[in-house]
Write a protein that holds these residues in place. Sequence first.
Motif, PDB file in Angstrom:
ATOM      1  N   ALA A   1       2.310  11.334   5.862  1.00  0.00           N
ATOM      2  CA  ALA A   1       1.397  12.254   5.183  1.00  0.00           C
ATOM      3  C   ALA A   1       0.812  11.676   3.909  1.00  0.00           C
ATOM      4  N   ASP A   2       1.564  10.800   3.204  1.00  0.00           N
ATOM      5  CA  ASP A   2       1.093  10.426   1.865  1.00  0.00           C
ATOM      6  C   ASP A   2       1.393   9.006   1.438  1.00  0.00           C
ATOM      7  N   ARG A   3       2.001   8.183   2.277  1.00  0.00           N
ATOM      8  CA  ARG A   3       2.362   6.833   1.865  1.00  0.00           C
ATOM      9  C   ARG A   3       1.226   5.862   2.139  1.00  0.00           C
ATOM     10  N   ALA A   4       0.551   5.463   1.100  1.00  0.00           N
ATOM     11  CA  ALA A   4      -0.559   4.519   1.223  1.00  0.00           C
ATOM     12  C   ALA A   4      -0.128   3.135   0.766  1.00  0.00           C
ATOM     13  N   ASP A   5      -0.741   2.131   1.357  1.00  0.00           N
ATOM     14  CA  ASP A   5      -0.599   0.747   0.900  1.00  0.00           C
ATOM     15  C   ASP A   5      -1.989   0.138   0.877  1.00  0.00           C
ATOM     16  N   THR A   6      -2.248  -0.651  -0.136  1.00  0.00           N
ATOM     17  CA  THR A   6      -3.555  -1.288  -0.250  1.00  0.00           C
ATOM     18  C   THR A   6      -3.415  -2.599  -1.008  1.00  0.00           C
ATOM     19  N   SER A   7      -4.330  -3.496  -0.776  1.00  0.00           N
ATOM     20  CA  SER A   7      -4.278  -4.797  -1.434  1.00  0.00           C
ATOM     21  C   SER A   7      -5.676  -5.396  -1.463  1.00  0.00           C
ATOM     22  N   VAL A   8      -5.984  -6.100  -2.552  1.00  0.00           N
ATOM     23  CA  VAL A   8      -7.259  -6.806  -2.698  1.00  0.00           C
ATOM     24  C   VAL A   8      -6.947  -8.244  -3.103  1.00  0.00           C
ATOM     25  N   LEU A   9      -7.572  -9.186  -2.435  1.00  0.00           N
ATOM     26  CA  LEU A   9      -7.373 -10.597  -2.762  1.00  0.00           C
ATOM     27  C   LEU A   9      -7.771 -10.830  -4.217  1.00  0.00           C
ATOM     28  N   PRO A  10      -6.925 -11.493  -5.019  1.00  0.00           N
ATOM     29  CA  PRO A  10      -7.251 -11.684  -6.439  1.00  0.00           C
ATOM     30  C   PRO A  10      -8.645 -12.259  -6.681  1.00  0.00           C
ATOM     31  N   SER A  11      -9.106 -13.149  -5.816  1.00  0.00           N
ATOM     32  CA  SER A  11     -10.426 -13.750  -6.012  1.00  0.00           C
ATOM     33  C   SER A  11     -11.564 -12.757  -5.825  1.00  0.00           C
ATOM     34  N   HIS A  12     -11.260 -11.582  -5.226  1.00  0.00           N
ATOM     35  CA  HIS A  12     -12.301 -10.596  -4.950  1.00  0.00           C
ATOM     36  C   HIS A  12     -12.148  -9.343  -5.811  1.00  0.00           C
TER      37      HIS A  12
ATOM     38  N   TRP B   1     -11.532   5.790   0.201  1.00  0.00           N
ATOM     39  CA  TRP B   1     -11.322   5.815   1.659  1.00  0.00           C
ATOM     40  C   TRP B   1      -9.985   6.473   1.985  1.00  0.00           C
ATOM     41  N   LEU B   2      -8.940   6.105   1.246  1.00  0.00           N
ATOM     42  CA  LEU B   2      -7.616   6.684   1.471  1.00  0.00           C
ATOM     43  C   LEU B   2      -7.599   8.184   1.171  1.00  0.00           C
ATOM     44  N   LEU B   3      -8.240   8.588   0.087  1.00  0.00           N
ATOM     45  CA  LEU B   3      -8.276  10.014  -0.260  1.00  0.00           C
ATOM     46  C   LEU B   3      -9.025  10.810   0.801  1.00  0.00           C
ATOM     47  N   ASP B   4     -10.132  10.272   1.294  1.00  0.00           N
ATOM     48  CA  ASP B   4     -10.879  10.953   2.352  1.00  0.00           C
ATOM     49  C   ASP B   4     -10.036  11.079   3.612  1.00  0.00           C
ATOM     50  N   LEU B   5      -9.312  10.011   3.955  1.00  0.00           N
ATOM     51  CA  LEU B   5      -8.453  10.061   5.138  1.00  0.00           C
ATOM     52  C   LEU B   5      -7.354  11.091   4.950  1.00  0.00           C
ATOM     53  N   GLY B   6      -6.737  11.092   3.765  1.00  0.00           N
ATOM     54  CA  GLY B   6      -5.690  12.075   3.501  1.00  0.00           C
ATOM     55  C   GLY B   6      -6.193  13.499   3.645  1.00  0.00           C
ATOM     56  N   ARG B   7      -7.360  13.765   3.101  1.00  0.00           N
ATOM     57  CA  ARG B   7      -7.927  15.116   3.215  1.00  0.00           C
ATOM     58  C   ARG B   7      -8.172  15.480   4.674  1.00  0.00           C
ATOM     59  N   SER B   8      -8.683  14.533   5.453  1.00  0.00           N
ATOM     60  CA  SER B   8      -8.981  14.820   6.861  1.00  0.00           C
ATOM     61  C   SER B   8      -7.718  15.108   7.658  1.00  0.00           C
TER      62      SER B   8
ATOM     63  N   VAL C   1      -1.785  11.809  -1.904  1.00  0.00           N
ATOM     64  CA  VAL C   1      -1.761  10.438  -1.408  1.00  0.00           C
ATOM     65  C   VAL C   1      -1.325   9.544  -2.562  1.00  0.00           C
ATOM     66  N   GLY C   2      -0.323   8.711  -2.313  1.00  0.00           N
ATOM     67  CA  GLY C   2       0.182   7.830  -3.364  1.00  0.00           C
ATOM     68  C   GLY C   2       0.495   6.451  -2.839  1.00  0.00           C
ATOM     69  N   MET C   3       0.582   5.499  -3.758  1.00  0.00           N
ATOM     70  CA  MET C   3       0.846   4.121  -3.362  1.00  0.00           C
ATOM     71  C   MET C   3       1.590   3.376  -4.470  1.00  0.00           C
TER      72      MET C   3
ATOM     73  N   MET D   1      -2.639  10.841  -6.143  1.00  0.00           N
ATOM     74  CA  MET D   1      -3.702  11.799  -6.407  1.00  0.00           C
ATOM     75  C   MET D   1      -3.425  13.061  -5.594  1.00  0.00           C
ATOM     76  N   ASP D   2      -3.392  14.212  -6.273  1.00  0.00           N
ATOM     77  CA  ASP D   2      -3.237  15.486  -5.573  1.00  0.00           C
ATOM     78  C   ASP D   2      -4.543  15.856  -4.888  1.00  0.00           C
ATOM     79  N   LEU D   3      -4.445  16.323  -3.649  1.00  0.00           N
ATOM     80  CA  LEU D   3      -5.636  16.647  -2.866  1.00  0.00           C
ATOM     81  C   LEU D   3      -5.869  18.141  -2.725  1.00  0.00           C
ATOM     82  N   THR D   4      -4.927  18.949  -3.193  1.00  0.00           N
ATOM     83  CA  THR D   4      -5.084  20.418  -3.086  1.00  0.00           C
ATOM     84  C   THR D   4      -4.945  21.050  -4.458  1.00  0.00           C
TER      85      THR D   4
END
Length: 305
Positions: free
Chosen positions: A80-91, A103-110, A116-118, A302-305
């Motif tokens: 329901a709420d476990r997100a993981d995300t990563s961005v390459l340091p060069s980007h 994107w994650l918040l929109d998915l969580g709401r849907s 949603v937290g990470m 981030m709380d969604l409700t």
Amino acid sequence: MPTRPAALPEGLTTRPLEKADAPAVFRLMAAQEQEDIGHVAIEEADIVSDWARPSHDLGARSVGVWDGETLVAYAELMGADRADTSVLPSHRGRGIGTWLAHWLLDLGRSLGSSVVGMPVPQGSPGDRLLEELGFRVRWTSWVLKLPEGAAIPERTLPEGYVVRTAGPDELRAAHDVLEDAFLEWSVRDREPFEDFAAATTGRPGFEPWNLRVAVDPDGAVVGVSLVLVSDDGATAYVDRLAVRRDQRNRGIAQALLVDSFARGREHGTRTSELSTDSRTGALPMYERVGMVVDHVWVNRAMDLT
């Protein structure tokens, strides 16, 4: 919350991840960890076993961001709420992390998630970005290490109790002990047994000795420790540790922990690690057996409700 970026930078493409992308996600996460905490903690087996959980719909709950043939960022939502995300340091600094957060918040709401937290290393660029976006700190996590060469203290068990390798027929009992304990403080759905099996016996490189159990004089499982060995063989990582509520304060958790350290050394490891967070109140116990805090993470949500 800051304005949502209209799109990703020109030239980047996206698609849902596939199981075959696990090596690319590992390389991405490893590069970020090396940059943020000075070493690589993630292993490809962590990703493979997570994605093997029957409950996880990788195609519907993930997105990869590609620069040509290179995966430069990703995000996924598990449960329901476990997100993981990563961005390459060069980007970094190009709005990719902000786009992924939305994107994650929109998915969580849907999916009807209330939050949603990470996890992010405390003080890292990811931590600062999420703070700017309005993500609050849900809890703090500490990664602790038993220093190389440190003496492993002895811990006695109550009379008639034994710590040993779990038998194949004890896997469900081990799962029950772990879930009953974790759900005392973790607000989530109960983990399906099939997901637990994928993360233990189904994990690449798993060996029977990795799952330790404490049993009472009647043979009932009253405590569990899952010990994983790093790919380089140097570190034994206690991934899960729990004792049944009615058996606590009898030294069983410390005995399991000490056993885990010792079995790791028997299999060639030099150090031992684990993580705990501010919801459990277990930090002092780990410090009493000689562990020290190596680095700190925060779970921002981030709380969604």
